[in-house]
Design an enzyme around this catalytic site. Sequence first.
Site, short mmCIF file in Angstrom:
data_model
loop_
_atom_site.label_atom_id
_atom_site.label_comp_id
_atom_site.label_asym_id
_atom_site.label_seq_id
_atom_site.Cartn_x
_atom_site.Cartn_y
_atom_site.Cartn_z
N GLN A 137 0.71 -1.14 -0.05
CA GLN A 137 -0.07 0.07 -0.09
C GLN A 137 0.79 1.41 -0.09
O GLN A 137 0.33 2.24 -0.45
CB GLN A 137 -1.03 -0.13 1.03
CG GLN A 137 -0.28 0.10 2.29
CD GLN A 137 -1.25 0.07 3.79
OE1 GLN A 137 -1.71 -1.07 4.15
NE2 GLN A 137 -1.80 1.35 4.10
N ASN A 306 -1.45 -9.07 5.08
CA ASN A 306 -1.14 -7.65 5.17
C ASN A 306 -0.64 -7.03 3.89
O ASN A 306 -0.74 -7.85 2.84
CB ASN A 306 0.07 -7.27 6.07
CG ASN A 306 -0.25 -5.96 6.72
OD1 ASN A 306 -1.00 -4.98 6.46
ND2 ASN A 306 0.90 -5.65 7.83
#
Length: 339
Positions: A137, A306
Amino acid sequence: MGLFFMAVVTLLVFPRGSSITLNRALEGAWKGWKEIHSKEYLEEEEVFRRAVWEKNLQRIEQHNLEAALGKHSFQLAMNHLGDLTDEEFNQMLNGFHPNPVQRQGKEVAVFQGSTDWDVPKEVDWRTKGYVTPVKNQGHCGACWAFSATGALEGLLFNKTGKLVALSEQNLIDCSWKLGNHGCRGGYITRAFQYVRDNGGINSEQDYPYLEKEELGCRYNAQVRVGNCTSLVQVQAGSEVALEQAVATVGPVSVAVDARSFLFHFYKSGVFASSWCSHWVNHAMLAVGYGTVQEDGTNTDYWILKNSWTENWGEQGYMRLVKGFDNHCGVANQASYPTL
Ligand SMILES: *[C@@H]1O[C@H](CO)[C@@H](O)[C@H](O)[C@H]1NC(C)=O
Ligand SMILES: *[C@@H]1O[C@H](CO)[C@@H](O)[C@H](O)[C@H]1NC(C)=O
């Protein structure tokens, strides 16, 4: 005049970070770390970043020493995020908004756990082809979008037999109207709602990740790949319900408390920490669960994907203690899409 002089002197004597003492013995390690992670700083920033990195490194080493003595069930490691303060970490990475309390009349389906329901002892959807490679991200608080695409990718694989990476940028750019805030955070459930209302989502390939939010919505209906028709929330706070959902549905979106420094630098083992609260702020994807046996005791864990690259954790994943105390609030905000 006197005041002006004072200001100049202050600047000369106390440039940013000059009061910080650095550990010269870490010079080589710092250079190596910068090189591996392609870090470049302005001169005045470098001292500050180095000091933050040294402090993080010292806390990591301290923890690992204690872990070696059997005080902790997990290890830490320096990673690409090692120059961030705890505050910066939380600002940049933890962009999950918990669902507001349901208003009456706005019914959402709820997956209820059942005590007389047998589920497998171990589940790992990665081995069944449901899970795409770990993503990154970057410096954008869009964990909510990464968690949502993960659940949608699993659903889509179940329906079509094809694993296609879906576009977080699509969700970031196009779901503002539903109350999501791009890189500043969002709701997983509203990402599913967007896909439902929109009648589709684009693939990562057609709508690549940019790590920013300013270009506006560029969804292209002609090349949509995924879809969902509805969403389900898992009974809040119930790890039993979450286990049954993960076992029967596939990967499920979850949120956890990721504020702790221990979480930021998690490397391996089963994560359990008294610093973890039930106040969730980071979205992840539950892709399975299992049990590890150590020193004659069994420890159950969740397998959480994650979006902080494969550098973090166990190739991008965390094993989080399961069935203990709803650790880190993992079962508080679980949801998944349906088709
Ligand atoms: C999709 O899920 C159903 C029900 O859980 C299961 O029976 C089916 O085998 C799954 N399909 C694939 C491709 O995994
Ligand atoms: C998604 O759903 C819409 C509305 O039901 C449908 O028209 C469309 O064909 C679906 N797209 C895909 C890729 O399944």
